[in-house]
Design a protein around this motif. Sequence first.
Motif, PDB file in Angstrom:
ATOM      1  N   LEU A 129       0.853  -1.185   0.000  1.00 45.29           N
ATOM      2  CA  LEU A 129       0.000   0.000   0.000  1.00 45.29           C
ATOM      3  C   LEU A 129       0.892   1.238   0.000  1.00 45.29           C
ATOM      4  O   LEU A 129       1.878   1.296   0.747  1.00 45.29           O
ATOM      5  CB  LEU A 129      -0.893   0.019   1.238  1.00 45.29           C
ATOM      6  N   TYR A 130       0.539   2.216  -0.828  1.00 46.69           N
ATOM      7  CA  TYR A 130       1.300   3.464  -0.906  1.00 46.69           C
ATOM      8  C   TYR A 130       0.389   4.621  -0.510  1.00 46.69           C
ATOM      9  O   TYR A 130      -0.779   4.648  -0.894  1.00 46.69           O
ATOM     10  CB  TYR A 130       1.792   3.698  -2.335  1.00 46.69           C
ATOM     11  N   PHE A 131       0.956   5.588   0.223  1.00 43.26           N
ATOM     12  CA  PHE A 131       0.175   6.722   0.699  1.00 43.26           C
ATOM     13  C   PHE A 131       0.854   8.047   0.364  1.00 43.26           C
ATOM     14  O   PHE A 131       2.071   8.113   0.223  1.00 43.26           O
ATOM     15  CB  PHE A 131      -0.035   6.621   2.215  1.00 43.26           C
ATOM     16  N   ALA A 132       0.028   9.092   0.275  1.00 45.10           N
ATOM     17  CA  ALA A 132       0.465  10.482   0.093  1.00 45.10           C
ATOM     18  C   ALA A 132       1.324  10.631  -1.165  1.00 45.10           C
ATOM     19  O   ALA A 132       0.974  10.082  -2.207  1.00 45.10           O
ATOM     20  CB  ALA A 132       1.161  10.976   1.349  1.00 45.10           C
ATOM     21  N   TRP A 133       2.444  11.365  -1.072  1.00 44.60           N
ATOM     22  CA  TRP A 133       3.232  11.623  -2.275  1.00 44.60           C
ATOM     23  C   TRP A 133       3.891  10.362  -2.819  1.00 44.60           C
ATOM     24  O   TRP A 133       4.222  10.302  -4.001  1.00 44.60           O
ATOM     25  CB  TRP A 133       4.246  12.752  -2.071  1.00 44.60           C
ATOM     26  N   VAL A 134       4.068   9.340  -1.999  1.00 44.35           N
ATOM     27  CA  VAL A 134       4.606   8.064  -2.512  1.00 44.35           C
ATOM     28  C   VAL A 134       3.614   7.496  -3.526  1.00 44.35           C
ATOM     29  O   VAL A 134       3.991   7.107  -4.638  1.00 44.35           O
ATOM     30  CB  VAL A 134       4.873   7.074  -1.358  1.00 44.35           C
ATOM     31  N   ARG A 135       2.341   7.477  -3.166  1.00 43.15           N
ATOM     32  CA  ARG A 135       1.283   6.992  -4.068  1.00 43.15           C
ATOM     33  C   ARG A 135       1.229   7.831  -5.345  1.00 43.15           C
ATOM     34  O   ARG A 135       1.125   7.296  -6.446  1.00 43.15           O
ATOM     35  CB  ARG A 135      -0.069   7.036  -3.347  1.00 43.15           C
ATOM     36  N   GLU A 150      11.528   7.026  -8.487  1.00 40.63           N
ATOM     37  CA  GLU A 150      11.437   8.397  -7.980  1.00 40.63           C
ATOM     38  C   GLU A 150      10.887   8.419  -6.549  1.00 40.63           C
ATOM     39  O   GLU A 150      11.435   9.078  -5.660  1.00 40.63           O
ATOM     40  CB  GLU A 150      10.543   9.241  -8.884  1.00 40.63           C
ATOM     41  N   ALA A 151       9.811   7.696  -6.315  1.00 40.79           N
ATOM     42  CA  ALA A 151       9.165   7.698  -4.999  1.00 40.79           C
ATOM     43  C   ALA A 151      10.026   7.073  -3.914  1.00 40.79           C
ATOM     44  O   ALA A 151       9.974   7.484  -2.754  1.00 40.79           O
ATOM     45  CB  ALA A 151       7.827   6.976  -5.076  1.00 40.79           C
ATOM     46  N   ILE A 157       3.792   1.754   2.780  1.00 43.13           N
ATOM     47  CA  ILE A 157       4.938   2.641   2.664  1.00 43.13           C
ATOM     48  C   ILE A 157       4.394   4.060   2.534  1.00 43.13           C
ATOM     49  O   ILE A 157       3.528   4.317   1.684  1.00 43.13           O
ATOM     50  CB  ILE A 157       5.806   2.259   1.460  1.00 43.13           C
ATOM     51  N   PHE A 158       4.927   4.970   3.359  1.00 42.44           N
ATOM     52  CA  PHE A 158       4.371   6.332   3.390  1.00 42.44           C
ATOM     53  C   PHE A 158       5.422   7.301   3.906  1.00 42.44           C
ATOM     54  O   PHE A 158       6.412   6.893   4.542  1.00 42.44           O
ATOM     55  CB  PHE A 158       3.125   6.357   4.281  1.00 42.44           C
TER      56      PHE A 158
END
Length: 85
Positions: free
Chosen positions: A6-12, A47-48, A78-79
């Motif tokens: 699961l990816y959150f915020a700017w990582v997503r 990039e993330a 990951i966040f």
Amino acid sequence: MPLTILYFAWVRERIGQAEESVTPPTDVVSVADLIGWLAGRSAGHAEALAEPERLRAAVDQNFVALDAVITGAREIAIFPPVTGG
């Protein structure tokens, strides 16, 4: 066994998806190893995930350090660092 990431915020935003199912190679044993391996999946992942020290993680909904072992995990989030207010 597939692992849900699961990816959150700017990582997503940089990766371009909120979730994916992966089966990492057997030499991926920690969150840090996983981040390194995921970084090779696409330009957005690279990039993330380029600066792992800026990331936080949870394994099966428990916050962990990046050196935490992921053996047997079903879900890894990951966040970026979280701020409250």
